[in-house]
Design a protein around this motif. Structure first.
Motif, PDB file in Angstrom:
ATOM      1  N   GLU A  57     -25.116 -33.570  36.186  1.00  0.00           N
ATOM      2  CA  GLU A  57     -23.776 -34.026  35.852  1.00  0.00           C
ATOM      3  C   GLU A  57     -23.849 -35.027  34.701  1.00  0.00           C
ATOM      4  N   ALA A  58     -22.815 -35.018  33.896  1.00  0.00           N
ATOM      5  CA  ALA A  58     -22.759 -35.933  32.756  1.00  0.00           C
ATOM      6  C   ALA A  58     -22.554 -37.361  33.265  1.00  0.00           C
ATOM      7  N   GLU A  59     -23.141 -38.304  32.565  1.00  0.00           N
ATOM      8  CA  GLU A  59     -22.942 -39.703  32.912  1.00  0.00           C
ATOM      9  C   GLU A  59     -21.500 -40.086  32.594  1.00  0.00           C
ATOM     10  N   THR A  60     -20.938 -40.931  33.423  1.00  0.00           N
ATOM     11  CA  THR A  60     -19.563 -41.360  33.222  1.00  0.00           C
ATOM     12  C   THR A  60     -19.502 -42.370  32.088  1.00  0.00           C
ATOM     13  N   LEU A  61     -18.653 -42.089  31.126  1.00  0.00           N
ATOM     14  CA  LEU A  61     -18.452 -43.012  30.012  1.00  0.00           C
ATOM     15  C   LEU A  61     -17.653 -44.214  30.493  1.00  0.00           C
ATOM     16  N   PRO A  62     -17.857 -45.390  29.892  1.00  0.00           N
ATOM     17  CA  PRO A  62     -17.022 -46.535  30.259  1.00  0.00           C
ATOM     18  C   PRO A  62     -15.564 -46.270  29.868  1.00  0.00           C
ATOM     19  N   PRO A  63     -14.623 -46.950  30.524  1.00  0.00           N
ATOM     20  CA  PRO A  63     -13.195 -46.698  30.246  1.00  0.00           C
ATOM     21  C   PRO A  63     -12.807 -46.841  28.779  1.00  0.00           C
ATOM     22  N   GLN A  64     -13.449 -47.759  28.048  1.00  0.00           N
ATOM     23  CA  GLN A  64     -13.081 -47.958  26.645  1.00  0.00           C
ATOM     24  C   GLN A  64     -13.447 -46.759  25.785  1.00  0.00           C
ATOM     25  N   GLN A  65     -14.408 -45.949  26.220  1.00  0.00           N
ATOM     26  CA  GLN A  65     -14.841 -44.789  25.445  1.00  0.00           C
ATOM     27  C   GLN A  65     -14.198 -43.487  25.909  1.00  0.00           C
ATOM     28  N   GLN A  66     -13.491 -43.516  27.023  1.00  0.00           N
ATOM     29  CA  GLN A  66     -12.797 -42.318  27.498  1.00  0.00           C
ATOM     30  C   GLN A  66     -11.575 -42.074  26.616  1.00  0.00           C
ATOM     31  N   ASP A  67     -11.316 -40.829  26.296  1.00  0.00           N
ATOM     32  CA  ASP A  67     -10.144 -40.463  25.496  1.00  0.00           C
ATOM     33  C   ASP A  67      -9.320 -39.483  26.328  1.00  0.00           C
ATOM     34  N   LEU A  68      -8.371 -40.006  27.082  1.00  0.00           N
ATOM     35  CA  LEU A  68      -7.606 -39.196  28.023  1.00  0.00           C
ATOM     36  C   LEU A  68      -6.271 -38.771  27.426  1.00  0.00           C
ATOM     37  N   ARG A  69      -5.822 -37.591  27.804  1.00  0.00           N
ATOM     38  CA  ARG A  69      -4.521 -37.057  27.399  1.00  0.00           C
ATOM     39  C   ARG A  69      -3.691 -36.823  28.659  1.00  0.00           C
ATOM     40  N   VAL A  70      -2.434 -37.241  28.624  1.00  0.00           N
ATOM     41  CA  VAL A  70      -1.542 -37.106  29.776  1.00  0.00           C
ATOM     42  C   VAL A  70      -0.471 -36.079  29.418  1.00  0.00           C
ATOM     43  N   TRP A  71      -0.415 -34.990  30.194  1.00  0.00           N
ATOM     44  CA  TRP A  71       0.480 -33.865  29.934  1.00  0.00           C
ATOM     45  C   TRP A  71       1.477 -33.699  31.069  1.00  0.00           C
ATOM     46  N   LYS A  94      -6.111 -35.039  31.341  1.00  0.00           N
ATOM     47  CA  LYS A  94      -7.254 -34.246  30.877  1.00  0.00           C
ATOM     48  C   LYS A  94      -8.159 -35.094  29.999  1.00  0.00           C
ATOM     49  N   GLY A  95      -9.410 -34.662  29.876  1.00  0.00           N
ATOM     50  CA  GLY A  95     -10.339 -35.295  28.960  1.00  0.00           C
ATOM     51  C   GLY A  95     -11.301 -36.267  29.601  1.00  0.00           C
ATOM     52  N   PHE A  96     -11.342 -36.353  30.929  1.00  0.00           N
ATOM     53  CA  PHE A  96     -12.263 -37.280  31.591  1.00  0.00           C
ATOM     54  C   PHE A  96     -13.687 -36.760  31.466  1.00  0.00           C
ATOM     55  N   VAL A  97     -14.605 -37.622  31.050  1.00  0.00           N
ATOM     56  CA  VAL A  97     -16.017 -37.268  30.918  1.00  0.00           C
ATOM     57  C   VAL A  97     -16.799 -38.103  31.922  1.00  0.00           C
ATOM     58  N   GLY A  98     -17.422 -37.428  32.881  1.00  0.00           N
ATOM     59  CA  GLY A  98     -18.214 -38.177  33.849  1.00  0.00           C
ATOM     60  C   GLY A  98     -18.428 -37.426  35.142  1.00  0.00           C
ATOM     61  N   ARG A  99     -18.930 -38.144  36.121  1.00  0.00           N
ATOM     62  CA  ARG A  99     -19.256 -37.565  37.419  1.00  0.00           C
ATOM     63  C   ARG A  99     -17.996 -37.261  38.209  1.00  0.00           C
ATOM     64  N   ASP A 100     -18.112 -36.319  39.120  1.00  0.00           N
ATOM     65  CA  ASP A 100     -16.972 -35.900  39.925  1.00  0.00           C
ATOM     66  C   ASP A 100     -16.501 -37.021  40.851  1.00  0.00           C
TER      67      ASP A 100
END
Length: 115
Positions: free
Chosen positions: A29-43, A58-64
């Motif tokens: 699994e991909a390591e979870t990025l810190p919140p400042q580096q996450q680029d989320l989109r709200v639809w 959408k766009g969350f990068v990290g562990r489940d």
């Protein structure tokens, strides 16, 4: 996962090699990025939901587990149900403005997307 988990070897029949080590095709699994580096989109979305509106993140990068934790935070703050799967969070109803506000206060970078 245990080394002796028979479910991961269902396609394997037999090996005569005493040094054989069965390897699965699991991807870490991909390591979870810190919140400042996450680029989320709200639809907002209605597709395949019988006309009911849901808010998608959408766009969350990290562990489940981290995705589930963020989804739980959003669902409790909005007071509604939802789910988190396949890297996206589904919140029941039109809560796009509230979700963007919660994510921004939590330190995430997020934007409204779609119509």
């Amino acid at each position: 996962m245990a080394d002796n988990d028979w479910k991961s070897r269902l396609g394997m029949v037999y090996s005569t090699n005493p040094d054989f080590k069965y390897e699965t095709d699991e991807e870490p699994e991909a390591e979870t990025l810190p919140p400042q580096q996450q680029d989320l989109r709200v639809w907002l979305d209605r597709k395949q939901r019988a006309g009911k509106v849901v808010t998608l993140v959408k766009g969350f990068v990290g562990r489940d587990e981290d995705l589930q934790t963020l989804a739980r935070l959003l669902k409790t703050k909005c007071g509604v149900g939802g789910a988190a799967k396949d890297g996206e969070i589904i919140i029941q109803g039109d809560h796009r403005d509230r979700v963007v506000e919660i994510l921004t206060r939590s330190g995430y970078r997020c934007k409204k997307a779609g119509s």
